[in-house]
Write an enzyme that holds these catalytic residues in place. Structure first.
Site, PDB file in Angstrom:
ATOM      1  N   SER A   1     -30.398 -29.387  28.517  1.00 53.39           N
ATOM      2  CA  SER A   1     -31.599 -30.232  28.432  1.00 53.39           C
ATOM      3  C   SER A   1     -31.822 -30.812  27.040  1.00 53.39           C
ATOM      4  O   SER A   1     -32.558 -31.788  26.891  1.00 53.39           O
ATOM      5  CB  SER A   1     -32.831 -29.475  28.905  1.00 53.39           C
ATOM      6  OG  SER A   1     -33.210 -28.483  27.992  1.00 53.39           O
TER       7      SER A   1
ATOM      8  N   THR B   1     -34.500 -25.489  30.491  1.00 58.31           N
ATOM      9  CA  THR B   1     -35.868 -25.168  30.085  1.00 58.31           C
ATOM     10  C   THR B   1     -36.175 -25.565  28.639  1.00 58.31           C
ATOM     11  O   THR B   1     -37.339 -25.628  28.256  1.00 58.31           O
ATOM     12  CB  THR B   1     -36.128 -23.657  30.241  1.00 58.31           C
ATOM     13  OG1 THR B   1     -35.157 -22.945  29.465  1.00 58.31           O
ATOM     14  CG2 THR B   1     -36.062 -23.227  31.685  1.00 58.31           C
ATOM     15  N   ASP B   2     -35.129 -25.824  27.849  1.00 59.73           N
ATOM     16  CA  ASP B   2     -35.355 -26.056  26.418  1.00 59.73           C
ATOM     17  C   ASP B   2     -36.283 -27.237  26.119  1.00 59.73           C
ATOM     18  O   ASP B   2     -37.000 -27.220  25.119  1.00 59.73           O
ATOM     19  CB  ASP B   2     -34.015 -26.295  25.699  1.00 59.73           C
ATOM     20  CG  ASP B   2     -33.148 -25.040  25.647  1.00 59.73           C
ATOM     21  OD1 ASP B   2     -33.632 -23.958  26.018  1.00 59.73           O
ATOM     22  OD2 ASP B   2     -31.974 -25.149  25.233  1.00 59.73           O
TER      23      ASP B   2
ATOM     24  N   THR C   1     -29.605 -24.476  32.617  1.00 56.51           N
ATOM     25  CA  THR C   1     -29.198 -23.127  33.024  1.00 56.51           C
ATOM     26  C   THR C   1     -29.226 -22.949  34.534  1.00 56.51           C
ATOM     27  O   THR C   1     -28.345 -22.308  35.116  1.00 56.51           O
ATOM     28  CB  THR C   1     -30.145 -22.099  32.368  1.00 56.51           C
ATOM     29  OG1 THR C   1     -29.971 -22.174  30.955  1.00 56.51           O
ATOM     30  CG2 THR C   1     -29.878 -20.687  32.841  1.00 56.51           C
TER      31      THR C   1
HETATM   32  N1  ASP Z   1     -31.382 -22.443  27.886  1.00 57.01           N
HETATM   33  C1  ASP Z   1     -31.517 -23.667  28.524  1.00 57.01           C
HETATM   34  C2  ASP Z   1     -32.074 -23.562  29.931  1.00 57.01           C
HETATM   35  O1  ASP Z   1     -32.922 -22.743  30.135  1.00 57.01           O
HETATM   36  C3  ASP Z   1     -30.409 -24.620  28.431  1.00 57.01           C
HETATM   37  C4  ASP Z   1     -30.967 -25.980  28.634  1.00 57.01           C
HETATM   38  O2  ASP Z   1     -32.140 -26.205  28.317  1.00 57.01           O
HETATM   39  O3  ASP Z   1     -30.265 -26.813  29.178  1.00 57.01           O
HETATM   40  O4  ASP Z   1     -31.723 -24.241  30.842  1.00 57.01           O
END
Ligand code: ASP
Length: 338
Positions: A63, A95-96, A19
């Site tokens: 991720s 963050t995932d 993200t």
């Molecule tokens: N929602 C996710 C983020 O916070 C997408 C990911 O993990 O790539 O980045």
């Protein structure tokens, strides 16, 4: 910030997508990872006053597409750059999967240099994106002599979390990263990094020992489960399993014989799906309880949650020629956590 030798710190920022790096693209409906490490650094006012920054774009993915092989390759790269004189490293990513990537880096990278993972909950096209502030805080931590010796940490929302305890707890909140078992290690206040808790030294697994990264299954127990998934794992090519049991480390009694059969085929680690605390050792005595499962040869995950245990078991298997050695390495890491 200054290092112990009173020169400006050299911080390497490595980007993996997520993200924090996502903006709109003509070809897609939503945002997708596109920004480079240099783009991310350029979006942060005042960053160059904190440290001398070097950048590297390592992957450009959501991720969930990062693999443990990627993280092993990243660990080797970081090790080389630290040998070249970099003082600290910031990894930006989605963050995932930060819970897992940060703990993998923690297990694989020895030495006192700060390794900091960060990301963002709001992408750069939204109001109040948190990426630039998170990168600034992460670089402050990576450049800080006070952050040396903490192992890998996750810096989000101005808090410093130990990789071994941090969890993503909310789908969209800026305060999603929490350490439910012990709280954060510290925080960033203006130019200062405050470290108020220091974790034990983690027993590392040497990068030099790693061979192919094996498949390790993670099975979460749910009410009414009967163990049939466990019967398929060996034939599907898994070399280890983590069971995320109920409460203090329990499975339905009907599953217990399947767990025992699985133990005969591969190392099986028992964790709790509660999200905090340790698996118990000797409180309950029913079939499927922690005592029963441990007596059937299951290995306790201790205070590691299922995702961290899966990382530790995977790396232990990748670094070992035989099962007993892998279990020894897993237990060594587990017991150094608390
Ligand atoms: N929602 C996710 C983020 O916070 C997408 C990911 O993990 O790539 O980045």
């Amino acid at each position: 910030m200054l290092t112990n030798t009173d020169r400006r710190a050299r911080v390497l920022v490595v980007s993996l997508g997520g993200t924090i790096a996502s903006t709109t693209a003509q070809s897609a409906h939503g945002v997708v990872p596109q920004l480079t490490a240099q783009d991310l650094v350029d979006s942060v006012p005042g960053l160059h006053e904190v440290a001398d920054i070097e950048t590297l774009s390592f992957r450009q993915v959501p991720s969930g597409d990062i693999t443990l092989d990627d993280v092993v390759a990243l660990s080797r790269l970081i090790r080389d750059r630290l040998k070249d004189g970099v003082d600290g490293v910031v990894v930006t990513q989605g963050t995932d999967t930060i819970e897992e990537t940060s703990f993998t880096l923690d297990v694989l990278l020895d030495g006192p240099s700060p390794i900091v993972v960060t990301g963002a909950m709001r992408n750069p096209t939204q109001a109040s994106p948190d990426g630039p502030g998170n990168v600034l805080a992460a670089v402050k931590v990576a450049a800080s002599p006070d952050a040396r010796g903490l192992g890998c940490v996750v810096v989000m929302n101005d808090l410093v979390h130990a990789a071994r305890f941090v969890r993503k707890t909310h789908t969209s909140s800026l305060a999603t990263f929490q350490s439910p078992s012990c709280g954060p290690l510290g925080w960033v206040k203006e130019e200062r990094v405050r470290v108020v808790l220091r974790p034990n030294h983690l027993a590392r697994i040497s990068l030099d020992l790693l061979k192919d990264v094996p498949r390790v299954a993670l099975i979460t127990c749910a009410i009414g489960d009967d163990g049939r998934t466990l019967r398929t794992l060996a034939a599907s090519g898994y070399r280890g399993t983590v069971i995320e049991g109920f409460g203090a480390g329990h499975v339905p009694g009907v599953m217990a014989p399947d767990v025992e059969n699985l133990v005969a085929q591969m190392p099986v680690v028992l964790c709790s799906r509660t999200g905090a605390g340790e698996v118990l050792d000797n409180t309950y005595g029913f079939v499927g309880s922690e005592t029963d499962l441990l007596s059937r040869g299951v290995i306790s995950g201790g205070s590691l949650d299922a995702r961290k245990s899966r990382v530790a078991l995977t790396v232990a298997l990748a670094a070992s020629v035989h099962r007993e050695h892998a279990i020894e390495q897993f237990v060594h890491v587990r017991d150094s956590v608390v």
